[in-house]
Write a protein that holds these residues in place. Structure first.
Motif, PDB file in Angstrom:
ATOM      1  N   GLN A  93       2.025  -7.931 -18.425  1.00 12.25           N
ATOM      2  CA  GLN A  93       1.304  -6.339 -18.491  1.00 12.25           C
ATOM      3  C   GLN A  93       0.063  -6.462 -17.617  1.00 12.25           C
ATOM      4  O   GLN A  93      -0.685  -5.300 -17.711  1.00 12.25           O
ATOM      5  N   LEU A  94      -0.221  -7.427 -16.944  1.00  6.77           N
ATOM      6  CA  LEU A  94      -1.485  -7.465 -15.806  1.00  6.77           C
ATOM      7  C   LEU A  94      -1.696  -6.444 -15.009  1.00  6.77           C
ATOM      8  O   LEU A  94      -0.599  -5.966 -14.443  1.00  6.77           O
ATOM      9  N   THR A  95      -2.821  -5.920 -14.954  1.00  7.89           N
ATOM     10  CA  THR A  95      -2.898  -4.805 -13.914  1.00  7.89           C
ATOM     11  C   THR A  95      -3.493  -5.566 -12.556  1.00  7.89           C
ATOM     12  O   THR A  95      -4.000  -6.611 -12.665  1.00  7.89           O
ATOM     13  N   GLN A  96      -3.488  -4.644 -11.583  1.00 13.50           N
ATOM     14  CA  GLN A  96      -3.618  -5.189 -10.351  1.00 13.50           C
ATOM     15  C   GLN A  96      -5.260  -5.483  -9.916  1.00 13.50           C
ATOM     16  O   GLN A  96      -5.295  -6.170  -9.067  1.00 13.50           O
ATOM     17  N   ASP A  97      -5.994  -5.128 -10.992  1.00 12.63           N
ATOM     18  CA  ASP A  97      -7.632  -5.529 -10.717  1.00 12.63           C
ATOM     19  C   ASP A  97      -7.773  -6.915 -11.368  1.00 12.63           C
ATOM     20  O   ASP A  97      -8.988  -7.610 -11.138  1.00 12.63           O
ATOM     21  N   LEU A  98      -6.711  -7.391 -11.906  1.00 17.85           N
ATOM     22  CA  LEU A  98      -7.042  -8.732 -12.293  1.00 17.85           C
ATOM     23  C   LEU A  98      -6.158  -9.744 -11.792  1.00 17.85           C
ATOM     24  O   LEU A  98      -5.008  -9.496 -11.319  1.00 17.85           O
ATOM     25  N   GLY A  99      -6.379 -11.070 -11.858  1.00 14.16           N
ATOM     26  CA  GLY A  99      -5.594 -12.025 -11.439  1.00 14.16           C
ATOM     27  C   GLY A  99      -5.513 -12.109  -9.779  1.00 14.16           C
ATOM     28  O   GLY A  99      -6.091 -11.661  -8.904  1.00 14.16           O
ATOM     29  N   THR A 100      -4.904 -13.053  -9.271  1.00 12.24           N
ATOM     30  CA  THR A 100      -4.718 -13.176  -7.808  1.00 12.24           C
ATOM     31  C   THR A 100      -3.131 -12.982  -7.532  1.00 12.24           C
ATOM     32  O   THR A 100      -2.528 -13.516  -7.757  1.00 12.24           O
ATOM     33  N   TRP A 101      -3.259 -11.761  -6.396  1.00 10.72           N
ATOM     34  CA  TRP A 101      -1.859 -11.070  -6.060  1.00 10.72           C
ATOM     35  C   TRP A 101      -1.540 -11.602  -4.621  1.00 10.72           C
ATOM     36  O   TRP A 101      -2.666 -11.819  -3.629  1.00 10.72           O
ATOM     37  N   GLY A 102      -0.390 -11.845  -4.144  1.00  9.05           N
ATOM     38  CA  GLY A 102       0.134 -11.762  -2.852  1.00  9.05           C
ATOM     39  C   GLY A 102       0.347 -10.490  -2.437  1.00  9.05           C
ATOM     40  O   GLY A 102       0.163  -9.446  -3.083  1.00  9.05           O
ATOM     41  N   GLN A 103       0.837 -10.602  -0.904  1.00  8.56           N
ATOM     42  CA  GLN A 103       0.922  -9.187  -0.410  1.00  8.56           C
ATOM     43  C   GLN A 103       2.465  -8.780  -0.686  1.00  8.56           C
ATOM     44  O   GLN A 103       2.777  -7.570  -0.164  1.00  8.56           O
ATOM     45  N   GLY A 104       3.117  -9.265  -1.386  1.00  7.54           N
ATOM     46  CA  GLY A 104       4.641  -9.101  -1.465  1.00  7.54           C
ATOM     47  C   GLY A 104       5.795  -9.470  -0.567  1.00  7.54           C
ATOM     48  O   GLY A 104       5.383  -9.622   0.671  1.00  7.54           O
ATOM     49  N   THR A 105       6.937  -9.126  -1.083  1.00  5.65           N
ATOM     50  CA  THR A 105       8.135  -9.655  -0.327  1.00  5.65           C
ATOM     51  C   THR A 105       9.068  -8.740  -0.492  1.00  5.65           C
ATOM     52  O   THR A 105       9.357  -8.182  -1.788  1.00  5.65           O
ATOM     53  N   GLN A 106       9.857  -8.157   0.377  1.00  6.11           N
ATOM     54  CA  GLN A 106      10.587  -6.832   0.115  1.00  6.11           C
ATOM     55  C   GLN A 106      12.207  -7.389  -0.264  1.00  6.11           C
ATOM     56  O   GLN A 106      12.608  -8.255   0.747  1.00  6.11           O
ATOM     57  N   VAL A 107      12.637  -6.909  -1.115  1.00  7.70           N
ATOM     58  CA  VAL A 107      14.099  -7.065  -1.636  1.00  7.70           C
ATOM     59  C   VAL A 107      14.671  -5.729  -1.601  1.00  7.70           C
ATOM     60  O   VAL A 107      14.376  -4.943  -2.411  1.00  7.70           O
ATOM     61  N   VAL A 108      15.972  -5.694  -0.859  1.00  6.98           N
ATOM     62  CA  VAL A 108      16.793  -4.626  -0.804  1.00  6.98           C
ATOM     63  C   VAL A 108      18.342  -5.081  -1.280  1.00  6.98           C
ATOM     64  O   VAL A 108      18.846  -5.991  -0.583  1.00  6.98           O
ATOM     65  N   VAL A 109      18.832  -4.231  -2.457  1.00  3.62           N
ATOM     66  CA  VAL A 109      20.002  -4.807  -2.908  1.00  3.62           C
ATOM     67  C   VAL A 109      20.879  -3.603  -2.494  1.00  3.62           C
ATOM     68  O   VAL A 109      20.721  -2.373  -3.004  1.00  3.62           O
ATOM     69  N   SER A 110      21.771  -3.630  -1.677  1.00  3.34           N
ATOM     70  CA  SER A 110      22.617  -2.613  -1.178  1.00  3.34           C
ATOM     71  C   SER A 110      24.027  -3.184  -0.570  1.00  3.34           C
ATOM     72  O   SER A 110      23.994  -4.049   0.333  1.00  3.34           O
ATOM     73  N   SER A 111      24.872  -2.257  -0.426  1.00  2.00           N
ATOM     74  CA  SER A 111      26.092  -2.741   0.220  1.00  2.00           C
ATOM     75  C   SER A 111      26.205  -1.813   1.575  1.00  2.00           C
ATOM     76  O   SER A 111      27.026  -2.010   2.260  1.00  2.00           O
TER      77      SER A 111
END
Length: 129
Positions: free
Chosen positions: A111-129
């Protein structure tokens, strides 16, 4: 710092393993609670999908991913993983890794909000046929 990798385009029913390399400056991962969040296209809020508390390894999974995703860590490598199986189109999104030193509760970690903790920049996942 925290850096995610492993995102890709995958067909429904497929699998991916995301990785998250933490720190790199001599700090140890084992004292940190860890989590994976995702942000679906067009959504502002990031959803906590899987988290683990550092004290005893207890985990939390969102109901939408329980039984399909598995969070794990390799403290020696300062790396967090998210194994994703039986992927569905609704799993599409940007996946973020987050660390926190003292939440000590897996469900609360997710439930952590984005102002807390150490976050990365993200990696994109696309699930599609």
């Amino acid at each position: 710092h925290v850096m995610e990798s492993g995102g890709d385009l995958v067909q429904p029913g497929g699998s991916l393993r995301l990785s998250c390399l933490a720190f790199g400056d001599g700090e140890s991962l084992d004292a940190y609670d860890i989590g994976w969040f995702r942000q679906a296209p067009g959504k502002e809020r990031r959803e906590g999908v899987s988290c683990e508390q550092s004290t005893d390894g207890r985990t939390y999974y969102a109901s939408s991913v329980e039984g399909r995703f598995a969070i794990s860590r390799d403290n020696a490598k300062n790396t967090v993983y998210l194994q994703m199986n039986s992927l569905k189109p609704e799993d599409t999104g940007v996946y973020y890794c987050v660390l926190h030193p003292f939440i000590r509760h897996a469900a609360a970690m997710c439930q952590l909000t984005q102002d807390l903790g150490t976050w990365g920049q993200g990696t994109q996942v696309v699930v599609s046929s």
